[in-house]
Design a protein around this motif. Structure first.
Motif, PDB file in Angstrom:
ATOM      1  N   VAL A 254      -9.635  24.407 -44.362  1.00 12.28           N
ATOM      2  CA  VAL A 254      -9.152  24.967 -44.995  1.00 12.28           C
ATOM      3  C   VAL A 254      -9.381  27.041 -46.018  1.00 12.28           C
ATOM      4  CG1 VAL A 254      -7.229  23.586 -45.692  1.00 12.28           C
ATOM      5  CG2 VAL A 254      -8.534  24.152 -46.906  1.00 12.28           C
ATOM      6  N   ALA A 255      -8.071  28.052 -45.807  1.00 11.20           N
ATOM      7  CA  ALA A 255      -9.038  29.087 -45.881  1.00 11.20           C
ATOM      8  C   ALA A 255      -7.587  28.867 -47.366  1.00 11.20           C
ATOM      9  CB  ALA A 255      -7.577  30.470 -45.819  1.00 11.20           C
ATOM     10  N   ILE A 256      -8.307  28.744 -48.576  1.00  9.64           N
ATOM     11  CA  ILE A 256      -7.819  28.819 -49.903  1.00  9.64           C
ATOM     12  C   ILE A 256      -7.135  30.257 -49.974  1.00  9.64           C
ATOM     13  CG2 ILE A 256      -7.928  27.675 -52.240  1.00  9.64           C
ATOM     14  CD1 ILE A 256     -10.362  26.117 -51.270  1.00  9.64           C
ATOM     15  N   THR A 257      -6.030  30.092 -50.906  1.00  7.34           N
ATOM     16  CA  THR A 257      -5.956  31.470 -51.427  1.00  7.34           C
ATOM     17  C   THR A 257      -4.201  31.170 -52.192  1.00  7.34           C
ATOM     18  OG1 THR A 257      -4.928  33.601 -50.179  1.00  7.34           O
ATOM     19  CG2 THR A 257      -3.718  32.073 -48.928  1.00  7.34           C
ATOM     20  N   ASN A 258      -3.629  32.469 -52.766  1.00 12.00           N
ATOM     21  CA  ASN A 258      -2.874  32.591 -53.167  1.00 12.00           C
ATOM     22  C   ASN A 258      -0.926  31.932 -52.647  1.00 12.00           C
ATOM     23  OD1 ASN A 258      -4.120  34.863 -55.045  1.00 12.00           O
ATOM     24  ND2 ASN A 258      -4.120  33.482 -55.591  1.00 12.00           N
ATOM     25  N   LYS A 259      -0.431  31.577 -53.720  1.00 11.52           N
ATOM     26  CA  LYS A 259       0.951  31.095 -52.964  1.00 11.52           C
ATOM     27  C   LYS A 259       1.720  32.141 -52.855  1.00 11.52           C
ATOM     28  CE  LYS A 259       3.733  28.441 -55.231  1.00 11.52           C
ATOM     29  NZ  LYS A 259       4.234  27.175 -56.380  1.00 11.52           N
ATOM     30  N   HIS A 260       1.471  33.462 -53.662  1.00 12.10           N
ATOM     31  CA  HIS A 260       2.978  34.408 -53.393  1.00 12.10           C
ATOM     32  C   HIS A 260       1.946  35.415 -52.095  1.00 12.10           C
ATOM     33  CE1 HIS A 260      -0.274  36.688 -55.103  1.00 12.10           C
ATOM     34  NE2 HIS A 260      -0.617  37.584 -54.686  1.00 12.10           N
ATOM     35  N   ILE A 261       0.981  35.111 -51.394  1.00 12.09           N
ATOM     36  CA  ILE A 261       0.617  35.592 -50.464  1.00 12.09           C
ATOM     37  C   ILE A 261       1.113  35.349 -49.279  1.00 12.09           C
ATOM     38  CG2 ILE A 261      -1.293  36.358 -48.763  1.00 12.09           C
ATOM     39  CD1 ILE A 261      -3.491  36.303 -51.450  1.00 12.09           C
ATOM     40  N   ILE A 262       1.982  34.065 -48.929  1.00 15.45           N
ATOM     41  CA  ILE A 262       2.563  33.412 -47.568  1.00 15.45           C
ATOM     42  C   ILE A 262       3.774  32.942 -48.282  1.00 15.45           C
ATOM     43  CG2 ILE A 262       0.232  32.666 -46.671  1.00 15.45           C
ATOM     44  CD1 ILE A 262       0.606  29.149 -48.221  1.00 15.45           C
ATOM     45  N   ILE A 263       4.539  33.620 -49.944  1.00 11.67           N
ATOM     46  CA  ILE A 263       5.827  33.398 -49.656  1.00 11.67           C
ATOM     47  C   ILE A 263       6.461  34.582 -50.539  1.00 11.67           C
ATOM     48  CG2 ILE A 263       7.488  31.693 -51.033  1.00 11.67           C
ATOM     49  CD1 ILE A 263       5.980  29.153 -50.530  1.00 11.67           C
ATOM     50  N   ASP A 264       7.355  34.875 -49.571  1.00  6.40           N
ATOM     51  CA  ASP A 264       7.431  35.630 -50.175  1.00  6.40           C
ATOM     52  C   ASP A 264       9.568  35.440 -50.920  1.00  6.40           C
ATOM     53  OD1 ASP A 264       8.481  39.271 -49.863  1.00  6.40           O
ATOM     54  OD2 ASP A 264      10.340  38.178 -49.912  1.00  6.40           O
ATOM     55  N   GLU A 265       9.982  36.121 -51.723  1.00  4.31           N
ATOM     56  CA  GLU A 265      10.998  35.534 -52.472  1.00  4.31           C
ATOM     57  C   GLU A 265      12.563  35.838 -51.472  1.00  4.31           C
ATOM     58  OE1 GLU A 265      11.379  38.298 -56.005  1.00  4.31           O
ATOM     59  OE2 GLU A 265       9.250  36.435 -57.405  1.00  4.31           O
ATOM     60  N   VAL A 266      12.016  36.722 -50.935  1.00  3.36           N
ATOM     61  CA  VAL A 266      13.344  37.547 -49.951  1.00  3.36           C
ATOM     62  C   VAL A 266      13.391  36.284 -48.763  1.00  3.36           C
ATOM     63  CG1 VAL A 266      14.685  39.229 -48.737  1.00  3.36           C
ATOM     64  CG2 VAL A 266      13.502  39.738 -51.453  1.00  3.36           C
ATOM     65  N   TYR A 267      12.315  36.401 -47.763  1.00  4.85           N
ATOM     66  CA  TYR A 267      11.884  36.334 -46.632  1.00  4.85           C
ATOM     67  C   TYR A 267      11.386  34.685 -46.663  1.00  4.85           C
ATOM     68  CZ  TYR A 267      13.215  40.715 -45.318  1.00  4.85           C
ATOM     69  OH  TYR A 267      13.579  42.107 -45.205  1.00  4.85           O
ATOM     70  N   GLY A 268      11.176  33.980 -47.782  1.00  7.80           N
ATOM     71  CA  GLY A 268      10.465  32.810 -47.627  1.00  7.80           C
ATOM     72  C   GLY A 268       9.536  32.604 -46.762  1.00  7.80           C
ATOM     73  N   THR A 269       8.769  31.929 -46.364  1.00  6.21           N
ATOM     74  CA  THR A 269       7.644  31.261 -45.919  1.00  6.21           C
ATOM     75  C   THR A 269       7.330  32.566 -44.751  1.00  6.21           C
ATOM     76  OG1 THR A 269       7.621  29.150 -46.715  1.00  6.21           O
ATOM     77  CG2 THR A 269       5.901  29.408 -45.651  1.00  6.21           C
ATOM     78  N   ALA A 270       6.000  32.862 -45.021  1.00  8.94           N
ATOM     79  CA  ALA A 270       5.736  33.268 -43.560  1.00  8.94           C
ATOM     80  C   ALA A 270       5.594  32.435 -41.877  1.00  8.94           C
ATOM     81  CB  ALA A 270       3.813  33.849 -43.464  1.00  8.94           C
ATOM     82  N   GLY A 271       5.941  33.560 -41.235  1.00 15.85           N
ATOM     83  CA  GLY A 271       6.340  32.780 -40.351  1.00 15.85           C
ATOM     84  C   GLY A 271       4.339  32.328 -39.023  1.00 15.85           C
TER      85      GLY A 271
END
Length: 301
Positions: free
Chosen positions: A126-143
Motif C-alpha cells: 500500500v501507499a500510506i498517506t494522509n486522509k485529507h489527500i484522498i477525501i475532500d470536504e465538498v466532493y468526498g472521496t477521490a475517484g
C-alpha cells in the motif's frame, strides 16, 4: 365658622410616614447604587482577567516561538550529511496525485501529496498517506489516484483506481489512509524492473519502542521529512529538516517544514534512520512552521 384643629395624632402619623418613606427611599437608593458599583467592579474585574489571560497567552506563544528558534539554531550533535538517509528512503517515498471528476468525467479537482510505500500485514502493498489527500470536504472521496516515484527526474505513474474501492481510510479522526496498489506494478516481469521493487523487497525500518511507555524519540531529536512539497522542485524528492519540538497524545510536534505537498510522506529520525510516522500539515496560531507527525503505531486504518 372656626376650623377644627388637626388632631395631633394625624400630625404624628403623617410625620412617621414621611420618615419611613424617606428611610425606605434612602435604602432603595443605596441598594441600587451598591448594585451599580458591584456591577461596574465585576465588569472591571472581567476585563482585567481577560487582559491578563490574553497577555499570558501572548507570552506563552512568544516563549514557544523562542524555544523553537533556539532549538533550530542549536548546533547539531549528529551527522547532518543526509545524503545516505535520502538514498536509503527515496525509493519508498512516492508522490500521490488524486482526481475528482463529475458525472460527465470532467476533472473538477486535483490534489497532490506524498506517501510511503510499504507492505502491511493483512493489507498487502500500500501507499500510506494522509486522509485529507484522498477525501475532500465538498466532493468526498477521490475517484482515482496516481502513485509514482521519480526516476532520473521523471514521474513513473503506477496505477489509477483498481477494482472496487482502492482506499482504506482510518475510521477515526486521525489523518491517515492506505491506497492499495495494483499487482501489475509491484514485481519485475519479463526481465524488466518493477516500479516498486526496492520497496517491496526490503522491510520497513520502524523506530523501535515507538510508544510513550518506552519512548526513544525525545524533544530536540533531529529529523528530516521526505516528500514532494508544493513549493520547491518538481523534479524529484525534497527534504526538509527540523527537530522534535514537542510531544502530544497522538503526534510529535516538529519544526520541520510541512505543507500540503510533502504531507503524507516520511518523517525519518536522523540518529537511527528509522521511520517516525506520517507528516501532517498543521499550523498553531502564528507558528506556521510547527507541523505534526502521526506516530507509526497509530497509522493503521
Amino acid at each position: 365658622e372656626n376650623k377644627k384643629p388637626i388632631p395631633i395624632i394625624w400630625i404624628i402619623v403623617s410625620m412617621a410616614i414621611l420618615v419611613i418613606v424617606g428611610v425606605l427611599g434612602s435604602q432603595v437608593y443605596k441598594y441600587f447604587q451598591q448594585q451599580k458599583i458591584e456591577s461596574e467592579q465585576q465588569a472591571m474585574n472581567t476585563k482585567a482577567q481577560k487582559e491578563a489571560q490574553d497577555k499570558l497567552r501572548d507570552q506563552q506563544l512568544k516563549d514557544l516561538e523562542n524555544q523553537v528558534s533556539i532549538l533550530k539554531n542549536k548546533p547539531s550533535e549528529v551527522n547532518t550529511d543526509y545524503s545516505s538517509i535520502v538514498a536509503e528512503w527515496q525509493d519508498r517515498v512516492a508522490q500521490v496525485i488524486c482526481y475528482w471528476e463529475d458525472e460527465r468525467g470532467r476533472l473538477i479537482r486535483e490534489v497532490s501529496g506524498s506517501a510511503l510505500l510499504a507492505t502491511i500485514e493483512h493489507y498487502g502493498f500500500v501507499a500510506i498517506t494522509n486522509k485529507h489527500i484522498i477525501i475532500d470536504e465538498v466532493y468526498g472521496t477521490a475517484g482515482s489516484c496516481i502513485v509514482g516515484l521519480y526516476s532520473s527526474g521523471f514521474l513513473t505513474p503506477s496505477t489509477k483506481s483498481i477494482g472496487g474501492n482502492p482506499f482504506l481510510i482510518a475510521p477515526n479522526n486521525r489523518d491517515s489512509a492506505y491506497i492499495r496498489l495494483a499487482d501489475d506494478f509491484l514485481e519485475s516481469k519479463n526481465d524488466t524492473i518493477g516500479y516498486f521493487d526496492k520497496a517491496t523487497k526490503t522491510a520497513l525500518k520502524l523506530c523501535s519502542s515507538n510508544t510513550f511507555s518506552n519512548l526513544i524519540i525525545k524533544r530536540g531529536d533531529n529529523l528530516i521529512v521526505l516528500g514532494y512539497p508544493a513549493i520547491g522542485t518538481q523534479k524529484g524528492i525534497t527534504i526538509t529538516e527540523g527537530i522534535i519540538s514537542g510531544i502530544e497524545k497522538d503526534y510529535y510536534i516538529t519544526s520541520a517544514k510541512i505543507d500540503h505537498g510533502n504531507s503524507g510522506g516520511a518523517a525519518i529520525l536522523v540518529k537511527d534512520s528509522c521511520y517516525i510516522g506520517i507528516p501532517t500539515w498543521a499550523s498553531t496560531g502564528s507558528v506556521e512552521s510547527l507541523g505534526r507527525i502521526l506516530r507509526t503505531d497509530l497509522i493503521s486504518p
